[in-house]
Design an enzyme around this catalytic site. Structure first.
Site, PDB file in Angstrom:
ATOM      1  N   THR A  19       0.812  -1.236   0.000  1.00 29.24           N
ATOM      2  CA  THR A  19       0.000   0.000   0.000  1.00 29.24           C
ATOM      3  C   THR A  19       0.843   1.284   0.000  1.00 29.24           C
ATOM      4  O   THR A  19       0.313   2.361   0.275  1.00 29.24           O
ATOM      5  CB  THR A  19      -0.944   0.056   1.224  1.00 29.24           C
ATOM      6  OG1 THR A  19      -0.146   0.098   2.421  1.00 29.24           O
ATOM      7  CG2 THR A  19      -1.907  -1.111   1.280  1.00 29.24           C
ATOM      8  N   TYR A  53       3.509   5.320   5.502  1.00 32.79           N
ATOM      9  CA  TYR A  53       2.950   5.548   4.169  1.00 32.79           C
ATOM     10  C   TYR A  53       1.926   6.672   4.187  1.00 32.79           C
ATOM     11  O   TYR A  53       0.820   6.522   4.735  1.00 32.79           O
ATOM     12  CB  TYR A  53       2.337   4.245   3.611  1.00 32.79           C
ATOM     13  CG  TYR A  53       3.321   3.098   3.513  1.00 32.79           C
ATOM     14  CD1 TYR A  53       4.705   3.322   3.525  1.00 32.79           C
ATOM     15  CD2 TYR A  53       2.902   1.786   3.410  1.00 32.79           C
ATOM     16  CE1 TYR A  53       5.625   2.284   3.443  1.00 32.79           C
ATOM     17  CE2 TYR A  53       3.815   0.724   3.318  1.00 32.79           C
ATOM     18  CZ  TYR A  53       5.170   0.993   3.343  1.00 32.79           C
ATOM     19  OH  TYR A  53       6.067  -0.032   3.265  1.00 32.79           O
TER      20      TYR A  53
HETATM   21  N1  LIG Z   1       9.557  -2.542   4.390  1.00 40.20           N
HETATM   22  C1  LIG Z   1       9.967  -1.615   3.553  1.00 40.20           C
HETATM   23  O1  LIG Z   1      10.935  -0.886   3.813  1.00 40.20           O
HETATM   24  C2  LIG Z   1       9.256  -1.462   2.240  1.00 40.20           C
HETATM   25  C3  LIG Z   1       9.840  -0.713   1.213  1.00 40.20           C
HETATM   26  C4  LIG Z   1       9.157  -0.617  -0.003  1.00 40.20           C
HETATM   27  C5  LIG Z   1       7.940  -1.245  -0.166  1.00 40.20           C
HETATM   28  N2  LIG Z   1       7.363  -1.942   0.857  1.00 40.20           N
HETATM   29  C6  LIG Z   1       6.047  -2.612   0.699  1.00 40.20           C
HETATM   30  O2  LIG Z   1       6.081  -3.395  -0.482  1.00 40.20           O
HETATM   31  C7  LIG Z   1       5.031  -2.989  -1.358  1.00 40.20           C
HETATM   32  C8  LIG Z   1       5.425  -3.183  -2.816  1.00 40.20           C
HETATM   33  O3  LIG Z   1       6.581  -2.452  -3.136  1.00 40.20           O
HETATM   34  P1  LIG Z   1       6.550  -1.091  -3.993  1.00 40.20           P
HETATM   35  O4  LIG Z   1       5.241  -0.422  -3.844  1.00 40.20           O
HETATM   36  O5  LIG Z   1       7.776  -0.345  -3.591  1.00 40.20           O
HETATM   37  O6  LIG Z   1       6.806  -1.537  -5.477  1.00 40.20           O
HETATM   38  P2  LIG Z   1       6.298  -2.687  -6.472  1.00 40.20           P
HETATM   39  O7  LIG Z   1       5.176  -3.457  -5.910  1.00 40.20           O
HETATM   40  O8  LIG Z   1       7.523  -3.396  -6.928  1.00 40.20           O
HETATM   41  O9  LIG Z   1       5.821  -1.811  -7.709  1.00 40.20           O
HETATM   42  C9  LIG Z   1       4.717  -0.952  -7.662  1.00 40.20           C
HETATM   43  C10 LIG Z   1       4.583  -0.314  -9.041  1.00 40.20           C
HETATM   44  O10 LIG Z   1       4.314  -1.349  -9.998  1.00 40.20           O
HETATM   45  C11 LIG Z   1       3.145  -1.011 -10.746  1.00 40.20           C
HETATM   46  N3  LIG Z   1       2.426  -2.255 -11.026  1.00 40.20           N
HETATM   47  C12 LIG Z   1       1.724  -3.034 -10.164  1.00 40.20           C
HETATM   48  N4  LIG Z   1       1.249  -4.118 -10.777  1.00 40.20           N
HETATM   49  C13 LIG Z   1       1.636  -4.020 -12.075  1.00 40.20           C
HETATM   50  C14 LIG Z   1       1.428  -4.821 -13.220  1.00 40.20           C
HETATM   51  N5  LIG Z   1       0.750  -5.964 -13.149  1.00 40.20           N
HETATM   52  N6  LIG Z   1       1.961  -4.395 -14.402  1.00 40.20           N
HETATM   53  C15 LIG Z   1       2.657  -3.247 -14.478  1.00 40.20           C
HETATM   54  N7  LIG Z   1       2.897  -2.440 -13.434  1.00 40.20           N
HETATM   55  C16 LIG Z   1       2.386  -2.828 -12.233  1.00 40.20           C
HETATM   56  C17 LIG Z   1       2.366  -0.074  -9.865  1.00 40.20           C
HETATM   57  O11 LIG Z   1       1.592   0.762 -10.683  1.00 40.20           O
HETATM   58  P3  LIG Z   1       0.080   1.156 -10.285  1.00 40.20           P
HETATM   59  O12 LIG Z   1       0.142   1.707  -8.912  1.00 40.20           O
HETATM   60  O13 LIG Z   1      -0.273   2.129 -11.345  1.00 40.20           O
HETATM   61  O14 LIG Z   1      -0.739  -0.087 -10.337  1.00 40.20           O
HETATM   62  C18 LIG Z   1       3.479   0.699  -9.159  1.00 40.20           C
HETATM   63  O15 LIG Z   1       3.939   1.746  -9.983  1.00 40.20           O
HETATM   64  C19 LIG Z   1       4.797  -1.525  -0.954  1.00 40.20           C
HETATM   65  O16 LIG Z   1       3.595  -0.996  -1.475  1.00 40.20           O
HETATM   66  C20 LIG Z   1       4.884  -1.623   0.537  1.00 40.20           C
HETATM   67  O17 LIG Z   1       3.676  -2.151   1.080  1.00 40.20           O
HETATM   68  C21 LIG Z   1       8.023  -2.092   2.047  1.00 40.20           C
END
Ligand SMILES: NC(=O)c1ccc[n+]([C@@H]2O[C@H](COP(=O)([O-])OP(=O)(O)OC[C@H]3O[C@@H](n4cnc5c(N)ncnc54)[C@H](OP(=O)(O)O)[C@@H]3O)[C@@H](O)[C@H]2O)c1
Length: 283
Positions: A19, A53
């Site tokens: 999220t 977030y």
């Molecule tokens: N613990 C930590 O330090 C930490 C750090 C980073 C992240 N996180 C968690 O991990 C989650 C995921 O990581 P993230 O948000 O950094 O990146 P991610 O999931 O690797 O990538 C998100 C991006 O990918 C796009 N996307 C999603 N599904 C897709 C698909 N099927 N085809 C093409 N593009 C797609 C999304 O676009 P749209 O939004 O337009 O769909 C967004 O721009 C976070 O949301 C968070 O909950 C934790």
């Protein structure tokens, strides 16, 4: 949907929903809520958020998204800022997260990254939150192998359920020592940014021929192959973030993709796992 079994015997879906960056733009709110709800209906019932977030905006949106569902059907993960992870602040932080999400308990509460609060103090607070029924279990995020050793050496440190770390096809450093360590200690690994943030963390992946060929052979996008790759190992939980129902559906479909030995070999050749220790990648 395949499950990962946590060390307390709880089964969680291997694919959950992130999220980060959600809930911050009013014009996107409807789609973001629809995306999360669709994902839950499709079995992606593990929902990852954090007080960080949008300074609570993502927790607030998540609270609205889960309204139609039974609480016991969901597995809600939130995270505490490192500077709030001591006895002075963690209880208020947790309460604020619960209020924003609109729930009485978290299924899992994580230390977001390591700060200056001693691990022993954070663990004692997490155990107290468990006693109070505010959280069912706790874990950490962005801790490397040596820090996991330190964590397990403090009282109750071994109760840590998971380490949530950056992991995607183009960033496989954890495969050398952290992932084997977690498996040995029956501690689940949660992969964040499994889509390399839609390739922005490593843009050359978008042009990679091997990835494109494998995607085309399966009739899917390269992102679906990247996601499928992160859950080949049955100990890994992966939490892609999507803000559209279309992406959410594609991500759910990725859990059903079976990569053949030849395809995995091709991906390994393009993006090899390191043969020596590398520092933990994080964002
Ligand atoms: N613990 C930590 O330090 C930490 C750090 C980073 C992240 N996180 C968690 O991990 C989650 C995921 O990581 P993230 O948000 O950094 O990146 P991610 O999931 O690797 O990538 C998100 C991006 O990918 C796009 N996307 C999603 N599904 C897709 C698909 N099927 N085809 C093409 N593009 C797609 C999304 O676009 P749209 O939004 O337009 O769909 C967004 O721009 C976070 O949301 C968070 O909950 C934790």
């Amino acid at each position: 949907m395949r499950n990962v079994i946590l060390k307390d015997g709880t089964a969680v879906p291997q694919l959950g929903q992130g999220t980060w960056n959600i809930g911050e733009r009013p014009e996107k709110r409807k789609d973001e809520i629809a995306a999360l709800r669709l994902g839950i209906e499709q079995g992606m019932t593990l929902l990852d958020t954090a007080e960080m977030y949008g300074e609570g905006a993502a927790e607030d949106l998540l609270g609205e998204a889960i309204e139609p569902f039974k609480r016991e059907d969901l597995f809600i993960v939130s995270k505490v800022y490192p500077w709030n992870a001591g006895k002075e602040s963690i209880f208020d932080s947790c309460e604020a997260s619960l209020e924003r999400i609109g729930t009485d308990y978290l299924d899992l509460y994580l230390l977001h990254w390591r700060g200056s609060v001693p691990l022993a103090e954070t663990v004692a607070c997490m155990e107290e939150l468990k006693k109070q029924g505010k959280i069912l279990r706790w874990g950490v995020s962005n801790l490397d192998t040596d820090e996991m050793d330190e964590l397990f050496a403090v009282p109750c440190g071994e109760n840590c359920m998971t380490d949530q770390v950056l992991y995607h096809l183009g960033s496989r450093g954890i495969e050398f020592s952290l992932l084997p360590w977690l498996q040995e200690h029956n501690t689940a690994m949660m992969a964040y940014s499994p889509l390399a943030q839609a390739g922005t963390l490593r843009s050359s992946m978008l042009e990679n021929k091997a990835l494109q060929e494998i995607a085309s052979a399966h009739g899917v996008s390269i992102f679906q192959i990247m996601l499928a790759f992160t859950i080949v190992n049955e100990h890994i939980i992966s939490i892609p973030r999507s803000s559209s129902p279309k992406h959410t559906l594609e991500n759910r479909q990725a859990a059903d993709i079976v990569l053949s030995a030849d395809e995995l070999a091709a991906l390994n050749a393009e993006y090899p796992a390191p043969r020596h220790k590398v520092f933990l990648d994080m964002i």
